[in-house]
Write a protein that holds these residues in place. Sequence first.
Motif, PDB file in Angstrom:
ATOM      1  N   ARG A   1       7.213   4.279  -2.474  1.00 33.88           N
ATOM      2  CA  ARG A   1       8.054   5.469  -2.678  1.00 33.88           C
ATOM      3  C   ARG A   1       9.162   5.071  -3.641  1.00 33.88           C
ATOM      4  NH1 ARG A   1       8.028   9.531   1.785  1.00 33.88           N
ATOM      5  NH2 ARG A   1       6.237   9.055   3.101  1.00 33.88           N
TER       6      ARG A   1
ATOM      7  N   ILE B   1       5.176   8.910  -4.971  1.00 38.93           N
ATOM      8  CA  ILE B   1       4.817   8.426  -3.638  1.00 38.93           C
ATOM      9  C   ILE B   1       3.320   8.172  -3.569  1.00 38.93           C
ATOM     10  CG2 ILE B   1       6.715   9.608  -2.460  1.00 38.93           C
ATOM     11  CD1 ILE B   1       4.655  11.660  -1.454  1.00 38.93           C
ATOM     12  N   CYS B   2       2.930   7.267  -2.697  1.00 36.44           N
ATOM     13  CA  CYS B   2       1.528   7.036  -2.381  1.00 36.44           C
ATOM     14  C   CYS B   2       1.468   6.217  -1.102  1.00 36.44           C
ATOM     15  CB  CYS B   2       0.804   6.315  -3.518  1.00 36.44           C
ATOM     16  SG  CYS B   2       1.373   4.626  -3.805  1.00 36.44           S
ATOM     17  N   GLY B   3       0.284   6.223  -0.473  1.00 35.82           N
ATOM     18  CA  GLY B   3       0.103   5.403   0.716  1.00 35.82           C
ATOM     19  C   GLY B   3       0.268   6.172   2.009  1.00 35.82           C
ATOM     20  N   SER B   4       0.671   5.483   3.066  1.00 28.49           N
ATOM     21  CA  SER B   4       0.759   6.066   4.414  1.00 28.49           C
ATOM     22  C   SER B   4       1.979   6.963   4.553  1.00 28.49           C
ATOM     23  CB  SER B   4       0.818   4.952   5.459  1.00 28.49           C
ATOM     24  OG  SER B   4      -0.323   4.132   5.387  1.00 28.49           O
ATOM     25  N   ARG B   5       1.808   7.996   5.380  1.00 29.95           N
ATOM     26  CA  ARG B   5       2.922   8.905   5.645  1.00 29.95           C
ATOM     27  C   ARG B   5       3.965   8.234   6.525  1.00 29.95           C
ATOM     28  NH1 ARG B   5       0.354  13.822   7.481  1.00 29.95           N
ATOM     29  NH2 ARG B   5       0.324  14.370   5.265  1.00 29.95           N
TER      30      ARG B   5
ATOM     31  N   THR C   1      -5.583   4.382  -5.316  1.00 37.03           N
ATOM     32  CA  THR C   1      -4.804   5.148  -4.338  1.00 37.03           C
ATOM     33  C   THR C   1      -4.251   6.413  -4.993  1.00 37.03           C
ATOM     34  OG1 THR C   1      -4.144   3.090  -3.265  1.00 37.03           O
ATOM     35  CG2 THR C   1      -2.831   5.065  -2.763  1.00 37.03           C
TER      36      THR C   1
ATOM     37  N   LYS D   1      -2.472   9.652   5.260  1.00 37.15           N
ATOM     38  CA  LYS D   1      -1.910   9.385   3.940  1.00 37.15           C
ATOM     39  C   LYS D   1      -1.033  10.557   3.501  1.00 37.15           C
ATOM     40  CE  LYS D   1      -4.300   5.569   3.500  1.00 37.15           C
ATOM     41  NZ  LYS D   1      -3.638   4.252   3.502  1.00 37.15           N
TER      42      LYS D   1
ATOM     43  N   SER E   1      -2.653   6.909  10.876  1.00 42.41           N
ATOM     44  CA  SER E   1      -2.735   6.287   9.547  1.00 42.41           C
ATOM     45  C   SER E   1      -2.936   7.337   8.462  1.00 42.41           C
ATOM     46  CB  SER E   1      -3.882   5.275   9.509  1.00 42.41           C
ATOM     47  OG  SER E   1      -5.106   5.916   9.844  1.00 42.41           O
TER      48      SER E   1
ATOM     49  N   ASP F   1       0.808  -1.222   0.000  1.00 41.93           N
ATOM     50  CA  ASP F   1       0.000   0.000   0.000  1.00 41.93           C
ATOM     51  C   ASP F   1       0.838   1.268   0.000  1.00 41.93           C
ATOM     52  OD1 ASP F   1      -2.239  -1.612   0.087  1.00 41.93           O
ATOM     53  OD2 ASP F   1      -2.234  -1.701   2.264  1.00 41.93           O
ATOM     54  N   THR F   2       2.048   1.202   0.520  1.00 36.94           N
ATOM     55  CA  THR F   2       2.904   2.383   0.583  1.00 36.94           C
ATOM     56  C   THR F   2       4.045   2.216  -0.406  1.00 36.94           C
ATOM     57  OG1 THR F   2       2.365   2.768   2.905  1.00 36.94           O
ATOM     58  CG2 THR F   2       4.377   3.795   2.067  1.00 36.94           C
TER      59      THR F   2
END
Length: 794
Positions: free
Chosen positions: A571, A596-600, A676, A611, A609, A568-569
């Motif tokens: 980079r 980038i995408c997903g959780s920080r 996403t 994003k 949680s 899900d994350t």
Amino acid sequence: MKFSESWLREWVSPNLTTQELEAQVTMAGLEVDAVDPVAAEFSGIVVGQVVTREQHPDADKLSLCQVTDGTENFQIVCGAANVREGLKIPFAKIGAVLPTPDGKGFKIKKAKLRGVESFGMLCAESEMGMAESSDGLMELAADAPVGQDIREYLNLEDTIIEVDLTPNRADCLSVKGLAREVGTLNNIDVKPLNIETMAAQIDDGVAVTLSASDACPKYLGRVVKGVNVSAATPLWMIEKLRRSGIRSIDPIVDVTNYVLLELGQPMHAFDLAKLDGGINVRYATEKEKLALLDGQEVELNTDTLVIADASKPLAIAGVMGGEHSGVTTETQDIFLEVAYFNPVSIAGKARNYGLHTDSSHRFERGVDYRLQNDAIERATQLIVEICGGQVGPVVVSQDDTHMPTEATVELRAQRIIDVLALELPASDIETMLTRLGMQVTANDTGWTVNVPSYRFDISIEADLIEEIARIHGYNNLPVSTPMAALDLQSEPEVETPINTLKQYWVSRGYQEAITYSFVDPKVQKLVDPEIDGLTLANPISADMSVMRSTLWVGLIKAAEHNLKRQQDTVRLFETGLRFVPKDGELIQEPMMSGLICGSRIAKGWTNDSEKVDFYDLKGDIEAMLAVNGGVTYRFEAGEHPALHPGQCAAIYQGDKQVGLMGALHPVLQKQLGIKTPLFVFELLLDDITQGQLPEFGSVSKFPEVSRDLAFVLEETTQWSQVEQAIRNKAGNCLKNVTLFDVYRGQGIENGRKSLALGLTWQDPSRTLNDEEITSWVDAIVTELAEGLGAQLRG
């Protein structure tokens, strides 16, 4: 290419074991992929003959046979449909051991089938480990000696060698070519093939027109009338084909396949009765269709070369023949064709139709343009021997203006020493090159070498030196350490190494990606619709046929691949070239891109949680650009068809735009099937690696002075405009400007926003006084009010 060792040794037989031959060929650059036995291990099987055949009294599908091994008869119960009186077959006597998948073997014993005793077994190819499956018993030649061990009769003490050839060695895609290599490596003669010129017995012929002589400058054809297609292909030919991975079909097709393997020249035979007029080698017309030999019907592209008659296409040139003009059991007269095709005209055409054939494999790499006459004579000779028939004259159509010419290369003796660190006798060099088929003439500095027509890969001196090294043996070359003066190279301080930037991204949790430079044209058009990418002339596949105009295409596909696998994350960053056609030229620019995408933050019980968003990526880019010290960059609202119109920023260095970043457009994400939110950036690598020479500045021992201000501005006002206005009026002692709050809501009019910012001043030589600070603050307030319509918020 697959071939049997025994077939190769018919041409040239060095005093080497199979393992030694395999190692020698591999070390010469023709890598051996596999060496397998022709048949599995078995024993006790002999040539048998069915004396009588009767119906089994209690089973409709079983036969009761009397089989002889030459000395006595045996009663055998057999279920094969092709068993018949007089047939010669492999006969496994009682005590024989047949191969099994587990390697233990299956021993033949006396058995009783439906109440009738059977004293042995009649065998198919699959039961002897010679094929994956069989339709019936293996039928042996009528002159097979009854009672002889089948391994001896079929020469099964043999191996199948599979060689993986690089695309430049098309000359070895035949037994003749491989024999030439082995003969050269062992300095022994290769047995010449006796090809007789078949005298014409009839005058029949077919007129040939070369409408596309640039693609097919040479075409030979011959009529053979009165052939017996029902004749049996000789067992020796069937076995050679089988051991090369080709199934026997009928004697005409078998002969063309045999010549292809033997000499390396693809051929085809048409049913003469199905030809309408003469032959025309031309390009296909719009929406023209052809039913191929494999049963599929294809719509031909206009750049596809075809063999046609007066009314229809007969075959895709160099790839596959058509179904309706091929040889069948009813064929009585054939038209045998052989041609030389320009490799460029054939390259990639088979893949366009989802095909890959032995013919296209060879024509794409290049076939000897002097081989066609030998091939048609050899094929004619074999067809007449097997099927009979009356031979017509060879009809030759040739356009010399488009025929290749043999290369002549100058080879210097001193250059061989310089490159290989080895001085070989001149006679050894001449022998090596001569055995490879080259004409060698000595001169003052070395040799003038005329390259044979089958060696398309040799055109310069280095090619000949490589051949000498290969034949002499790479492992026999001396080990020498090259010596050279290495001066220390200065490293410019104003240039940031690419590896430094890469290490930065890795330290921020990104992973480096390496994607293909050629991409799917459909995805590229979605991501970068304003640019028509360069289309490849010979793509690997249809979805890798265009050169990328942005690195985003590959990165987005990589992110999609990961997201579909519960990652899900994501980079990623990548450096590489983009290819932009402009004014008739192809501009190649080095770029740095990322996504980038997903959780920080990684999942955890102490972490939220949230994003990632636009500002996460912007912060990463700003920190990376700060590595390149002394250069000021600014972010302004930008536009790009692939990016969200409200979340897109252009990155400037002075007045030049050096990059772009933002959120992927929601419509584009939907078209790509990505749910996403993705955030991407792309920077011109040459611009972001060029900095300024660093200068030393002393650390001030005097205190800083800070002021906090809040302004109400129009919603459309950008922070970069506010910052620039402040720096213009804040004096040269301004150290820092920080935006620490953005407010919209109660007390602020609709369409406006409040920006709260902190200003810090410091002088390296003295303490600043209140009057100076006040004058700078007043100048800032006036500048923002007049230039941007800002109001100071109390």
